[in-house]
Write a protein that holds these residues in place. Sequence first.
Motif, PDB file in Angstrom:
ATOM      1  N   UNK A  64       0.822  -1.217   0.000  1.00  0.00           N
ATOM      2  CA  UNK A  64       0.000   0.000   0.000  1.00  0.00           C
ATOM      3  C   UNK A  64       0.858   1.269   0.000  1.00  0.00           C
ATOM      4  N   UNK A  65       1.851   1.277  -0.908  1.00  0.00           N
ATOM      5  CA  UNK A  65       2.760   2.419  -1.037  1.00  0.00           C
ATOM      6  C   UNK A  65       2.624   3.023  -2.426  1.00  0.00           C
ATOM      7  N   UNK A  66       3.194   4.201  -2.601  1.00  0.00           N
ATOM      8  CA  UNK A  66       3.247   4.833  -3.908  1.00  0.00           C
ATOM      9  C   UNK A  66       4.692   4.833  -4.394  1.00  0.00           C
ATOM     10  N   UNK A  67       4.880   5.226  -5.651  1.00  0.00           N
ATOM     11  CA  UNK A  67       6.214   5.209  -6.246  1.00  0.00           C
ATOM     12  C   UNK A  67       6.570   6.585  -6.788  1.00  0.00           C
ATOM     13  N   UNK A  68       7.796   6.996  -6.518  1.00  0.00           N
ATOM     14  CA  UNK A  68       8.369   8.212  -7.083  1.00  0.00           C
ATOM     15  C   UNK A  68       9.457   7.755  -8.061  1.00  0.00           C
ATOM     16  N   UNK A  69       9.180   7.784  -9.367  1.00  0.00           N
ATOM     17  CA  UNK A  69      10.189   7.344 -10.337  1.00  0.00           C
ATOM     18  C   UNK A  69      11.240   8.427 -10.557  1.00  0.00           C
ATOM     19  N   UNK A  70      12.424   8.218 -10.027  1.00  0.00           N
ATOM     20  CA  UNK A  70      13.494   9.211 -10.114  1.00  0.00           C
ATOM     21  C   UNK A  70      14.390   8.951 -11.327  1.00  0.00           C
ATOM     22  N   UNK A  71      14.742   7.708 -11.587  1.00  0.00           N
ATOM     23  CA  UNK A  71      15.638   7.425 -12.717  1.00  0.00           C
ATOM     24  C   UNK A  71      14.894   7.582 -14.034  1.00  0.00           C
ATOM     25  N   UNK A  72      15.623   7.859 -15.095  1.00  0.00           N
ATOM     26  CA  UNK A  72      15.012   8.157 -16.390  1.00  0.00           C
ATOM     27  C   UNK A  72      14.203   6.981 -16.940  1.00  0.00           C
ATOM     28  N   UNK A  73      14.686   5.759 -16.757  1.00  0.00           N
ATOM     29  CA  UNK A  73      13.937   4.615 -17.272  1.00  0.00           C
ATOM     30  C   UNK A  73      12.609   4.475 -16.542  1.00  0.00           C
ATOM     31  N   UNK A  74      12.614   4.610 -15.226  1.00  0.00           N
ATOM     32  CA  UNK A  74      11.368   4.491 -14.453  1.00  0.00           C
ATOM     33  C   UNK A  74      10.375   5.579 -14.862  1.00  0.00           C
ATOM     34  N   UNK A  75      10.861   6.796 -15.061  1.00  0.00           N
ATOM     35  CA  UNK A  75       9.976   7.876 -15.506  1.00  0.00           C
ATOM     36  C   UNK A  75       9.328   7.519 -16.841  1.00  0.00           C
ATOM     37  N   UNK A  76      10.123   7.057 -17.786  1.00  0.00           N
ATOM     38  CA  UNK A  76       9.605   6.686 -19.103  1.00  0.00           C
ATOM     39  C   UNK A  76       8.627   5.514 -18.996  1.00  0.00           C
ATOM     40  N   UNK A  78       6.644   4.720 -16.519  1.00  0.00           N
ATOM     41  CA  UNK A  78       5.358   5.193 -15.997  1.00  0.00           C
ATOM     42  C   UNK A  78       4.606   6.029 -17.030  1.00  0.00           C
ATOM     43  N   UNK A  79       5.316   6.769 -17.863  1.00  0.00           N
ATOM     44  CA  UNK A  79       4.651   7.549 -18.912  1.00  0.00           C
ATOM     45  C   UNK A  79       3.988   6.623 -19.936  1.00  0.00           C
ATOM     46  N   UNK A  80       4.614   5.482 -20.210  1.00  0.00           N
ATOM     47  CA  UNK A  80       4.073   4.528 -21.182  1.00  0.00           C
ATOM     48  C   UNK A  80       2.982   3.634 -20.604  1.00  0.00           C
ATOM     49  N   UNK A  81       2.878   3.538 -19.300  1.00  0.00           N
ATOM     50  CA  UNK A  81       1.939   2.620 -18.659  1.00  0.00           C
ATOM     51  C   UNK A  81       0.895   3.391 -17.864  1.00  0.00           C
ATOM     52  N   UNK A  87      -0.555   4.635  -8.999  1.00  0.00           N
ATOM     53  CA  UNK A  87       0.368   4.328  -7.902  1.00  0.00           C
ATOM     54  C   UNK A  87       1.481   5.370  -7.770  1.00  0.00           C
ATOM     55  N   UNK A  88       1.503   6.371  -8.659  1.00  0.00           N
ATOM     56  CA  UNK A  88       2.526   7.402  -8.593  1.00  0.00           C
ATOM     57  C   UNK A  88       2.354   8.291  -7.370  1.00  0.00           C
ATOM     58  N   UNK A  89       3.472   8.633  -6.772  1.00  0.00           N
ATOM     59  CA  UNK A  89       3.492   9.562  -5.648  1.00  0.00           C
ATOM     60  C   UNK A  89       3.174  10.958  -6.162  1.00  0.00           C
TER      61      UNK A  89
END
Length: 93
Positions: A64-76, A78-81, A87-89
Amino acid sequence: MEIKQGIQRFYMLDGNKEIGEVTFTEEHPLVLSINHTYVDPHYRGKHIAKQLIQAVVDLAVKEHKTIDPVCSYAKAWFQRNESAQAILYKKKP
């Protein structure tokens, strides 16, 4: 190939060889910050990074947590999904 969980990271093995990892920190008790994603160049293009990010997403949902995508791959990722956007912070302004 199999995904293993370590301390604040998930990693993938091919036999005994580590071929990729995603690391995260808990900046807040309810937020996982994905800060690094890496896949061995010989294994790129096989959706390994995608699977590793999904492992963090699954953990966040389970806990039951959220995610903060800091690295460039994680950011991309989340943008594609769009289905994972919930679940994004949400950072406060």
